[in-house]
Every structure is written in structure tokens, then in C-alpha cells.
Write a protein that holds these residues in place. Structure first.
Motif, PDB file in Angstrom:
ATOM      1  N   ASN A 131      38.452 -11.092 -92.632  1.00 20.34           N
ATOM      2  CA  ASN A 131      37.448 -10.020 -92.632  1.00 20.34           C
ATOM      3  C   ASN A 131      36.119 -10.384 -91.968  1.00 20.34           C
ATOM      4  OD1 ASN A 131      39.228  -8.262 -94.064  1.00 20.34           O
ATOM      5  ND2 ASN A 131      38.770  -9.489 -95.876  1.00 20.34           N
ATOM      6  N   LYS A 132      36.044 -11.489 -91.266  1.00 15.01           N
ATOM      7  CA  LYS A 132      34.812 -11.889 -90.565  1.00 15.01           C
ATOM      8  C   LYS A 132      34.717 -11.117 -89.246  1.00 15.01           C
ATOM      9  CE  LYS A 132      31.513 -15.082 -89.542  1.00 15.01           C
ATOM     10  NZ  LYS A 132      30.305 -15.266 -90.296  1.00 15.01           N
ATOM     11  N   ARG A 133      33.528 -10.618 -88.909  1.00 12.09           N
ATOM     12  CA  ARG A 133      33.296  -9.918 -87.643  1.00 12.09           C
ATOM     13  C   ARG A 133      32.438 -10.800 -86.752  1.00 12.09           C
ATOM     14  NH1 ARG A 133      33.859  -4.350 -86.476  1.00 12.09           N
ATOM     15  NH2 ARG A 133      32.998  -3.883 -84.437  1.00 12.09           N
ATOM     16  N   LEU A 134      32.909 -11.036 -85.516  1.00  4.38           N
ATOM     17  CA  LEU A 134      32.170 -11.845 -84.559  1.00  4.38           C
ATOM     18  C   LEU A 134      31.541 -10.931 -83.508  1.00  4.38           C
ATOM     19  CD1 LEU A 134      34.582 -14.863 -83.917  1.00  4.38           C
ATOM     20  CD2 LEU A 134      33.062 -14.424 -85.842  1.00  4.38           C
ATOM     21  N   CYS A 135      30.210 -10.988 -83.402  1.00  2.96           N
ATOM     22  CA  CYS A 135      29.471 -10.197 -82.411  1.00  2.96           C
ATOM     23  C   CYS A 135      29.833 -10.653 -81.006  1.00  2.96           C
ATOM     24  CB  CYS A 135      27.971 -10.383 -82.599  1.00  2.96           C
ATOM     25  SG  CYS A 135      27.290  -9.337 -83.841  1.00  2.96           S
ATOM     26  N   GLY A 136      29.973  -9.693 -80.109  1.00  6.62           N
ATOM     27  CA  GLY A 136      30.267 -10.002 -78.722  1.00  6.62           C
ATOM     28  C   GLY A 136      29.072 -10.631 -78.021  1.00  6.62           C
ATOM     29  N   GLY A 137      29.377 -11.364 -76.926  1.00  5.72           N
ATOM     30  CA  GLY A 137      28.332 -11.973 -76.127  1.00  5.72           C
ATOM     31  C   GLY A 137      27.936 -13.364 -76.572  1.00  5.72           C
ATOM     32  N   TYR A 138      28.726 -13.981 -77.454  1.00  6.37           N
ATOM     33  CA  TYR A 138      28.369 -15.294 -77.991  1.00  6.37           C
ATOM     34  C   TYR A 138      29.553 -16.253 -77.958  1.00  6.37           C
ATOM     35  CZ  TYR A 138      24.151 -13.151 -79.791  1.00  6.37           C
ATOM     36  OH  TYR A 138      22.953 -12.492 -79.882  1.00  6.37           O
ATOM     37  N   LEU A 139      29.222 -17.550 -77.928  1.00 10.18           N
ATOM     38  CA  LEU A 139      30.172 -18.609 -78.208  1.00 10.18           C
ATOM     39  C   LEU A 139      30.169 -18.815 -79.718  1.00 10.18           C
ATOM     40  CD1 LEU A 139      31.939 -21.145 -77.633  1.00 10.18           C
ATOM     41  CD2 LEU A 139      29.783 -22.423 -77.388  1.00 10.18           C
ATOM     42  N   TRP A 140      31.372 -18.832 -80.287  1.00 17.25           N
ATOM     43  CA  TRP A 140      31.555 -19.089 -81.717  1.00 17.25           C
ATOM     44  C   TRP A 140      32.411 -20.340 -81.856  1.00 17.25           C
ATOM     45  CZ3 TRP A 140      29.722 -15.818 -85.658  1.00 17.25           C
ATOM     46  CH2 TRP A 140      29.142 -14.623 -85.211  1.00 17.25           C
ATOM     47  N   ARG A 141      32.080 -21.203 -82.839  1.00 13.11           N
ATOM     48  CA  ARG A 141      32.860 -22.427 -83.013  1.00 13.11           C
ATOM     49  C   ARG A 141      32.763 -22.928 -84.447  1.00 13.11           C
ATOM     50  NH1 ARG A 141      28.877 -25.967 -79.308  1.00 13.11           N
ATOM     51  NH2 ARG A 141      27.206 -26.170 -80.819  1.00 13.11           N
ATOM     52  N   GLY A 142      33.742 -23.757 -84.806  1.00  5.12           N
ATOM     53  CA  GLY A 142      33.701 -24.422 -86.096  1.00  5.12           C
ATOM     54  C   GLY A 142      34.730 -23.920 -87.079  1.00  5.12           C
ATOM     55  N   ASN A 143      34.760 -24.588 -88.240  1.00  5.74           N
ATOM     56  CA  ASN A 143      35.695 -24.281 -89.312  1.00  5.74           C
ATOM     57  C   ASN A 143      34.942 -24.359 -90.644  1.00  5.74           C
ATOM     58  OD1 ASN A 143      37.722 -24.143 -91.185  1.00  5.74           O
ATOM     59  ND2 ASN A 143      38.919 -25.821 -90.334  1.00  5.74           N
TER      60      ASN A 143
END
Length: 189
Positions: A131-143
Motif C-alpha cells: 500500500n505504499k505510494r511512490l511519487c513520480g519524478g524521484y529515485l527511490w531506494r532501500g528496504n
């Protein structure tokens, strides 16, 4: 390639899509124009639907699956993947939504109900929780995944570049693919 019905449901595959002979497409799966599935990629739409957009590439050993209708997930959850998405080797996408022009890094995992907006770069090995939403235009990383920084213009352009390169590579494979016997391979024929 292995294209299989599940009960009375047959996959719908655009004629221009490329499916490697070692990939598996099963059940309620819809694959759009010029998409590609590479060796050992699995799209298993047995208990809900999977949609793969145009020019999207699903690389080797990627796993695409869905969630069944049940007490903990009424109605079940589909997997929806937009256009021009690159899904890296060994990535797992489970009952989530990936909008257009995204790159899912090698070994990344995206879980049920997660939603990646267009132009998300998801780093290799990252975990997107349910259910996590990731905003566009970004690098996302990690755990678990965290927003790292805005994308550069070059990174944004890479999404279409990657999709187009896989379309061209798929066309080369479609033209050149010939299954050879083990005996012929042993003799370099």
C-alpha cells in the motif's frame, strides 16, 4: 514459449509482443504491443488479472503475480503495469500498480497495493511495502524504500531509451531465434 489457459481463461497477447520460449504466461494476462518477456519471466494471472503495457520489458527471472479474492483481500488485487516500463532481472511485482515510464531495478520487490506513479526509478534490491505510494519524478531506494532525490533530465529520458532498446532487441530475437539441437550445439553448428 509457454502460453497456458487457466480454467476457461486464455491470455490475450498482441501479435507484436515478444515472448521468449522460456517465459510463462498463464491465465488472465493481457500483453500490449511491442512488450517483451525474457527467459524465465513469469506472468501468472490465475486468481486475478495482469496487464502489461506497450513497450514494457519484463527481464529474465522476473515474477509477476496477483492476490486472490478472499477474507483478507476482498475482490483480490490485480497487477497493472503501464507503458514503457523496464522491469529488471529477478524483480518481483505482486498485485501492485506501476504507471508509465518507470524502471524497476534488479531484484526489487513491489508488494500488494503499492502504487508507483509515472517516472519512478526504483533502485536495485529495494522493497516497496504493501500500500505504499511512490511519487513520480524521484529515485527511490532501500528496504523499506525511501525517496532519495529528484530524477535528472537524463534519467527521465532513459525510460524511453530503455523501452525502445528492448523493442529493438526483441525484434532481433524474433528474426534470429532458431532452436538448435544439443548435438548441433556441441559441434558449433
Amino acid at each position: 514459449m509457454s502460453i497456458r489457459r487457466f480454467e476457461d481463461i486464455t491470455p490475450q497477447i498482441d501479435p507484436s509482443a515478444y515472448l521468449d520460449s522460456l517465459s510463462l504466461v498463464l491465465g488472465r494476462v493481457k500483453i500490449a504491443a511491442q512488450a517483451s518477456l525474457w527467459p524465465y519471466a513469469v506472468a501468472r494471472g490465475d486468481v486475478q488479472s495482469i496487464e502489461i503495457g506497450a513497450r514494457t520489458n519484463v527481464q529474465d527471472h522476473a515474477m509477476l503475480h496477483v492476490t486472490h479474492d478472499g477474507r483478507y483481500s476482498p475482490g483480490g488485487r490485480a497487477l497493472v503495469i503501464g507503458d514503457a516500463v523496464t522491469i529488471g532481472h529477478h524483480a518481483t511485482l505482486h498485485a501492485c500498480t506501476i504507471e508509465h515510464h518507470c524502471l524497476i531495478g534488479i531484484g526489487a520487490v513491489v508488494l500488494d497495493g503499492a502504487h508507483l506513479e509515472s517516472y519512478v526509478l526504483l533502485a536495485a534490491g529495494s522493497l516497496v511495502p504493501p500500500n505504499k505510494r511512490l511519487c513520480g519524478g524521484y529515485l527511490w531506494r532501500g528496504n523499506p524504500v525511501q525517496q532519495a532525490r529528484p530524477l535528472t533530465e537524463q534519467e527521465r529520458e532513459f525510460f524511453d531509451y530503455s523501452a525502445n532498446q528492448y523493442v529493438l532487441l526483441a525484434q532481433r530475437h524474433q528474426q534470429a531465434s532458431v532452436v538448435i539441437s544439443r548435438d548441433a550445439a556441441a559441434h558449433g553448428v
